[in-house]
Design a protein around this motif. Structure first.
Motif, PDB file in Angstrom:
ATOM      1  N   SER A 158       0.863  -1.179   0.000  1.00 44.22           N
ATOM      2  CA  SER A 158       0.000   0.000   0.000  1.00 44.22           C
ATOM      3  C   SER A 158       0.898   1.226   0.000  1.00 44.22           C
ATOM      4  O   SER A 158       2.128   1.122  -0.008  1.00 44.22           O
ATOM      5  CB  SER A 158      -0.930   0.001   1.216  1.00 44.22           C
ATOM      6  N   ALA A 159       0.283   2.412   0.024  1.00 46.49           N
ATOM      7  CA  ALA A 159       1.072   3.637  -0.025  1.00 46.49           C
ATOM      8  C   ALA A 159       1.949   3.794   1.219  1.00 46.49           C
ATOM      9  O   ALA A 159       3.023   4.401   1.153  1.00 46.49           O
ATOM     10  CB  ALA A 159       0.144   4.845  -0.168  1.00 46.49           C
ATOM     11  N   GLN A 160       1.496   3.244   2.357  1.00 44.82           N
ATOM     12  CA  GLN A 160       2.198   3.460   3.608  1.00 44.82           C
ATOM     13  C   GLN A 160       2.961   2.237   4.105  1.00 44.82           C
ATOM     14  O   GLN A 160       3.944   2.385   4.822  1.00 44.82           O
ATOM     15  CB  GLN A 160       1.200   3.903   4.696  1.00 44.82           C
ATOM     16  N   GLN A 161       2.510   1.028   3.772  1.00 47.70           N
ATOM     17  CA  GLN A 161       3.092  -0.164   4.369  1.00 47.70           C
ATOM     18  C   GLN A 161       2.869  -1.365   3.466  1.00 47.70           C
ATOM     19  O   GLN A 161       2.215  -1.258   2.421  1.00 47.70           O
ATOM     20  CB  GLN A 161       2.488  -0.414   5.758  1.00 47.70           C
ATOM     21  N   SER A 162       3.402  -2.498   3.875  1.00 46.07           N
ATOM     22  CA  SER A 162       3.266  -3.708   3.076  1.00 46.07           C
ATOM     23  C   SER A 162       3.105  -4.904   4.008  1.00 46.07           C
ATOM     24  O   SER A 162       3.429  -4.843   5.196  1.00 46.07           O
ATOM     25  CB  SER A 162       4.485  -3.904   2.165  1.00 46.07           C
ATOM     26  N   GLN A 163       2.590  -5.996   3.443  1.00 44.03           N
ATOM     27  CA  GLN A 163       2.372  -7.226   4.195  1.00 44.03           C
ATOM     28  C   GLN A 163       2.832  -8.402   3.353  1.00 44.03           C
ATOM     29  O   GLN A 163       2.476  -8.503   2.174  1.00 44.03           O
ATOM     30  CB  GLN A 163       0.902  -7.387   4.566  1.00 44.03           C
ATOM     31  N   ARG A 164       3.602  -9.298   3.954  1.00 49.38           N
ATOM     32  CA  ARG A 164       4.075 -10.480   3.239  1.00 49.38           C
ATOM     33  C   ARG A 164       3.194 -11.675   3.575  1.00 49.38           C
ATOM     34  O   ARG A 164       2.918 -11.950   4.745  1.00 49.38           O
ATOM     35  CB  ARG A 164       5.527 -10.798   3.609  1.00 49.38           C
TER      36      ARG A 164
END
Length: 446
Positions: A158-164
């Motif tokens: 996303s614009a602010q963070q990510s998830q694996r």
């Protein structure tokens, strides 16, 4: 010339040689030449681009999205390697996702696919889900195959963070009257990073019914999932637009439990069962005003249902501490919600507390509230003792809860009016009382 002797036919020597030459040309030289031409052509740039274009057109026709493919390599009959795959929005051409390579083969009556280095842009997933839902899932006559898709590692950005997401496996089950898929996946537990993770599960079924078609979805989060990811997830089909406007403030929190969604063309519903939302930052429920409460809380929802018009009913408990609570809100709870306030020295803007624990049951037009910190019904306590208590199981009118919030936080009270299970007449009366209170600050809400 041929002569017949008994039951055998004897050909002239020249005829035999001619047949042998023709057989050699047709059955040996010509196939060999075709194979050589085909092999040479397959190494030409134009052939690779032609194959990629065919795959792009076929996938776009199936799913309604735009595909861009760098190359398609045929490894064996019904075995392919597709490299440089990009998924784009069909109109804006915005990037939705990409994979460095996809290995495909046909086995046991289904397609088997393995994705490598898959990345997904979360801000585009909402529109992509809607397109695939309408173009592919809602078309009973669409060409579909059984398939199993695996992905060792998926990055959701996303614009602010990510998830694996790790070890994702998706299986599709096309049938005449419905279409569904089952996905299992692992993800790291941020709250307990050293513990082994349990597989979470996502089920989705589209039922084709001439009278009432519906899409049903179930998410079983065995390991805490970030709420910011779920917020985007529930924006697409199936939709949960009936969720309270304050739902985005849950984004810093983590969720486990079971969520069931049913989406139809004219309505939607969301069921929560054994759901826990941990690390909930209540200070985000400020709505451009001072926060009603501040601190980290755990919200346990035994069961709840959101319908097309908002919350239908809910049962659970809230636990937190330490934290702070707005003093005027605490006093309003005593006035409107029959909360006992053993300590009367609340002449401050906010009150600090050590622990809060309360069980609640929300039903149409009423709420039951019980303290959980002691047998005497203590809801809130600090080092000196109880700050608020309620042991009476008698229901409280929901409008009283709205008035308690609206006495010092009218913006939050107006949001509560949107999704609490109230009759329209009650909403109008409470809304009118809040408007009067805003114009006349000392007006008593009732």
């Amino acid at each position: 010339m041929a002569t017949v002797t008994g039951r055998t036919i004897r050909l002239h020597e020249s005829t035999q040689r001619a047949i042998c030459r023709a057989s050699f040309v047709l059955l040996s030289l010509l196939p060999l030449a075709l194979c050589l031409v085909w092999t040479v052509a397959s190494y030409l740039p134009g052939y690779g681009q032609l194959q990629a274009d065919r795959w792009q057109q076929r996938l776009a026709g199936m799913y309604g999205l735009t595909f861009r493919i760098d190359a398609v390599e045929s490894l064996a009959p019904y075995r392919y390697r597709v490299t440089g795959v990009q998924l784009l929005h069909p109109e804006t051409q915005a990037a939705i996702g990409q994979a460095s390579s996809v290995d495909l083969h046909w086995e046991g009556g289904q397609w088997m696919a393995s994705l490598t280095d898959m990345q997904v842009q979360l801000d585009q997933c909402l529109e992509a889900c809607r397109i695939v839902h309408q173009w592919y899932m809602c078309r009973p006559g669409a060409q579909r195959y059984r398939a199993t898709v695996t992905c060792k590692q998926l990055i959701i950005e996303s614009a602010q963070q990510s998830q694996r997401i790790d070890d994702a496996v998706v299986q599709t089950f096309p049938e005449t009257d419905k279409w569904g898929f089952k996905a299992t996946f692992h993800h790291r537990d941020a709250t307990e990073p050293k513990l082994p993770t349990k597989a979470s599960q996502l089920l989705m079924v589209r039922r084709h019914d001439t009278n009432q078609s519906a899409t049903e979805l179930q998410l079983r989060a065995e390991t805490p999932l970030p709420c910011w990811l779920l917020w985007e997830f529930f924006q697409g089909p199936p939709s949960a637009d009936s969720l309270p406007v304050g739902w985005p403030t849950l984004q810093p929190a983590w969720l486990t439990g079971v969520l069931d969604v049913r989406y139809q063309s004219n309505s939607s519903s969301l069921y929560l069962s054994d759901v826990k939302i941990s690390q909930l930052d209540l200070s985000r429920w400020a709505f451009n005003q001072s926060a009603v409460m501040s601190g980290r809380a755990d919200l346990h929802i035994a069961q709840a249902k959101f319908g097309s018009l908002g919350l239908d009913w809910a049962e659970g408990r809230l636990e937190m501490g330490p934290g702070r609570i707005d003093a005027s809100f605490l006093q309003s709870l005593g006035r409107y919600a029959q909360i006992q306030l053993p300590q009367s020295d609340l002449a401050v803007d906010s009150v600090s507390f050590d622990r809060l624990a309360a069980a609640f049951r929300i039903q149409p037009q009423q709420i039951q509230l019980l303290g959980q910190l002691s047998p005497s019904g203590c809801i809130l306590q600090d080092a000196r003792g109880p700050l608020a208590a309620r042991l009476d199981p008698a229901p409280i009118p929901l409008t009283n809860l709205v008035y308690a919030i609206g006495a010092g936080h009218p913006a939050l009270a107006r949001q509560a009016l949107v999704w609490l299970p109230l009759e329209e007449r009650q909403r109008q009366q409470a809304s009118a009382a809040l408007r009067i209170s805003r114009n006349q600050p000392h007006h008593e809400l009732n």
